[in-house]
Scaffold this active site. Structure first.
Site, PDB file in Angstrom:
ATOM      1  N   GLY A 247       0.784  -1.237   0.072  1.00 50.61           N
ATOM      2  CA  GLY A 247      -0.063   0.277   0.024  1.00 50.61           C
ATOM      3  C   GLY A 247       0.711   1.181  -0.050  1.00 50.61           C
ATOM      4  O   GLY A 247       1.782   1.163  -0.638  1.00 50.61           O
TER       5      GLY A 247
ATOM      6  N   SER B   2       3.339   3.302   2.599  1.00 52.75           N
ATOM      7  CA  SER B   2       3.928   3.138   3.938  1.00 52.75           C
ATOM      8  C   SER B   2       3.475   4.342   4.603  1.00 52.75           C
ATOM      9  O   SER B   2       3.304   4.238   5.992  1.00 52.75           O
ATOM     10  CB  SER B   2       5.392   2.923   3.741  1.00 52.75           C
ATOM     11  OG  SER B   2       6.036   3.843   3.321  1.00 52.75           O
TER      12      SER B   2
ATOM     13  N   CYS C  80       6.240  -5.423   0.409  1.00 59.04           N
ATOM     14  CA  CYS C  80       6.500  -3.864  -0.121  1.00 59.04           C
ATOM     15  C   CYS C  80       6.016  -2.977   0.853  1.00 59.04           C
ATOM     16  O   CYS C  80       7.003  -2.817   1.676  1.00 59.04           O
ATOM     17  CB  CYS C  80       5.284  -3.925  -1.353  1.00 59.04           C
ATOM     18  SG  CYS C  80       5.879  -2.627  -2.547  1.00 59.04           S
TER      19      CYS C  80
ATOM     20  N   ARG D 183      12.935   3.302  -0.663  1.00 56.76           N
ATOM     21  CA  ARG D 183      11.544   3.378  -1.088  1.00 56.76           C
ATOM     22  C   ARG D 183      11.546   3.591  -2.591  1.00 56.76           C
ATOM     23  O   ARG D 183      12.525   4.369  -3.143  1.00 56.76           O
ATOM     24  CB  ARG D 183      10.507   4.400  -0.760  1.00 56.76           C
ATOM     25  CG  ARG D 183      10.402   4.418   0.801  1.00 56.76           C
ATOM     26  CD  ARG D 183       9.659   5.281   1.495  1.00 56.76           C
ATOM     27  NE  ARG D 183       8.242   5.283   0.989  1.00 56.76           N
ATOM     28  CZ  ARG D 183       7.585   6.664   1.030  1.00 56.76           C
ATOM     29  NH1 ARG D 183       7.789   7.693   1.692  1.00 56.76           N
ATOM     30  NH2 ARG D 183       6.155   6.415   0.409  1.00 56.76           N
TER      31      ARG D 183
ATOM     32  N   ILE E 247       5.639  -3.240  -7.481  1.00 59.74           N
ATOM     33  CA  ILE E 247       4.704  -2.111  -7.661  1.00 59.74           C
ATOM     34  C   ILE E 247       5.333  -1.200  -6.894  1.00 59.74           C
ATOM     35  O   ILE E 247       5.189  -0.918  -5.855  1.00 59.74           O
ATOM     36  CB  ILE E 247       3.272  -2.263  -7.355  1.00 59.74           C
ATOM     37  CG1 ILE E 247       2.656  -3.611  -8.229  1.00 59.74           C
ATOM     38  CG2 ILE E 247       2.443  -1.119  -7.712  1.00 59.74           C
ATOM     39  CD1 ILE E 247       1.457  -4.195  -7.784  1.00 59.74           C
TER      40      ILE E 247
ATOM     41  N   HIS F 256       4.777  -8.869  -4.392  1.00 63.57           N
ATOM     42  CA  HIS F 256       3.501  -9.081  -3.947  1.00 63.57           C
ATOM     43  C   HIS F 256       3.142 -10.412  -4.250  1.00 63.57           C
ATOM     44  O   HIS F 256       2.423 -10.604  -5.395  1.00 63.57           O
ATOM     45  CB  HIS F 256       2.473  -7.926  -4.605  1.00 63.57           C
ATOM     46  CG  HIS F 256       2.626  -6.913  -4.247  1.00 63.57           C
ATOM     47  ND1 HIS F 256       2.125  -6.379  -3.152  1.00 63.57           N
ATOM     48  CD2 HIS F 256       3.456  -5.782  -4.835  1.00 63.57           C
ATOM     49  CE1 HIS F 256       2.263  -5.111  -3.029  1.00 63.57           C
ATOM     50  NE2 HIS F 256       3.234  -4.310  -3.824  1.00 63.57           N
TER      51      HIS F 256
ATOM     52  N   GLU G  10       0.802 -12.099  -3.199  1.00 59.86           N
ATOM     53  CA  GLU G  10      -0.767 -12.328  -2.909  1.00 59.86           C
ATOM     54  C   GLU G  10      -1.430 -11.839  -4.167  1.00 59.86           C
ATOM     55  O   GLU G  10      -2.543 -12.172  -4.401  1.00 59.86           O
ATOM     56  CB  GLU G  10      -1.156 -11.416  -1.860  1.00 59.86           C
ATOM     57  CG  GLU G  10      -1.073  -9.688  -1.969  1.00 59.86           C
ATOM     58  CD  GLU G  10       0.248  -9.025  -2.050  1.00 59.86           C
ATOM     59  OE1 GLU G  10       1.261  -9.946  -2.045  1.00 59.86           O
ATOM     60  OE2 GLU G  10       0.222  -7.799  -2.004  1.00 59.86           O
TER      61      GLU G  10
HETATM   62  N1  GLN Z   1       5.949   2.672  -2.723  1.00 56.47           N
HETATM   63  C1  GLN Z   1       5.125   2.527  -1.647  1.00 56.47           C
HETATM   64  C2  GLN Z   1       5.626   3.051  -0.295  1.00 56.47           C
HETATM   65  O1  GLN Z   1       6.649   3.620  -0.293  1.00 56.47           O
HETATM   66  C3  GLN Z   1       4.954   0.909  -1.680  1.00 56.47           C
HETATM   67  C4  GLN Z   1       4.423   0.321  -2.602  1.00 56.47           C
HETATM   68  C5  GLN Z   1       3.679  -0.960  -2.614  1.00 56.47           C
HETATM   69  O2  GLN Z   1       3.374  -1.392  -1.261  1.00 56.47           O
HETATM   70  N2  GLN Z   1       3.385  -1.500  -3.726  1.00 56.47           N
HETATM   71  O3  GLN Z   1       4.991   3.040   0.694  1.00 56.47           O
END
Ligand code: GLN
Length: 188
Positions: free
Chosen positions: A46, A48, A78, A105, A134, A170, A172
């Site tokens: 998601g 962070s 992630c 990140r 992602i 991921h 999932e």
């Molecule tokens: N880029 C998101 C972050 O820095 C992480 C991306 C993801 O969880 N798919 O929180």
């Protein structure tokens, strides 16, 4: 066995479906009392920054950190990996700070925001696994007692330190259940 999935923001339901496919009961964790009922926890992907803020707002940050430090099997995918890291290379914020890793990140660059790769990760499965990235972080540095599970382009993208597992990608979001199976073995 009951596995919690932190459900403040991000890709929760996909983890729950994968756990259910392995006949594991999964519950959404949004409140402190739900932490008492679980044998392990997944911190999903998601954003962070958002999940970290919601962890604080819901007063989950401190009790969850204590549980992880006392050995609760924990898997961060992630954004979940970023939440668990003690150091974040390109962010001033810190969140749970329980794993001796330095993460970067959005580390694969904006031109390749999202990509897939198929690799064999012998420790996880003898079959090739699809890895979905992602806006993914990678681990730029890790303490000696962090066990490296997988690297791509010489960058660490899956690792484990005792009860804590992290993946930049991921599992999932694919049909493959091997990483979830591996995590369940960390619990039993
Ligand atoms: N880029 C998101 C972050 O820095 C992480 C991306 C993801 O969880 N798919 O929180």
């Amino acid at each position: 066995m009951k596995v919690g999935v932190l459900s403040l923001q991000g890709g929760v339901i996909e983890h729950i479906h994968h756990l259910n496919k392995l006949n594991v009961e999964a519950i959404e964790v949004k409140k402190i009392d739900q932490l008492k009922k679980i044998d392990g926890i997944i911190l999903p992907g998601g954003e962070s920054t958002t999940i970290g803020k919601l962890l604080r707002d819901s007063n989950l940050l401190i009790p969850l950190k204590a549980l992880i430090q006392s050995g609760l099997p924990t898997w961060g995918t992630c954004a979940g990996m970023i939440l668990l890291a003690k150091k974040i290379e390109n962010d001033t914020r810190r969140h749970l700070e329980v794993m001796d890793i330095n993460v970067k990140r959005n580390a694969f660059g904006s031109q390749i925001d999202s990509f897939k790769k198929i690799d064999i990760i012998p420790e996880i499965s003898s079959n090739p696994i699809e890895l979905v990235f992602i806006r993914a972080p990678y681990i730029s540095d890790a303490d000696k007692d962090v066990h490296i599970i997988h690297k791509i382009e010489n960058k660490i993208v899956a690792a484990r330190q005792k009860n804590i597992l992290v993946t930049s990608f991921h599992p999932e979001l694919t049909d493959d259940l091997s990483f979830h199976r591996y995590f369940i073995k960390m619990i039993v």
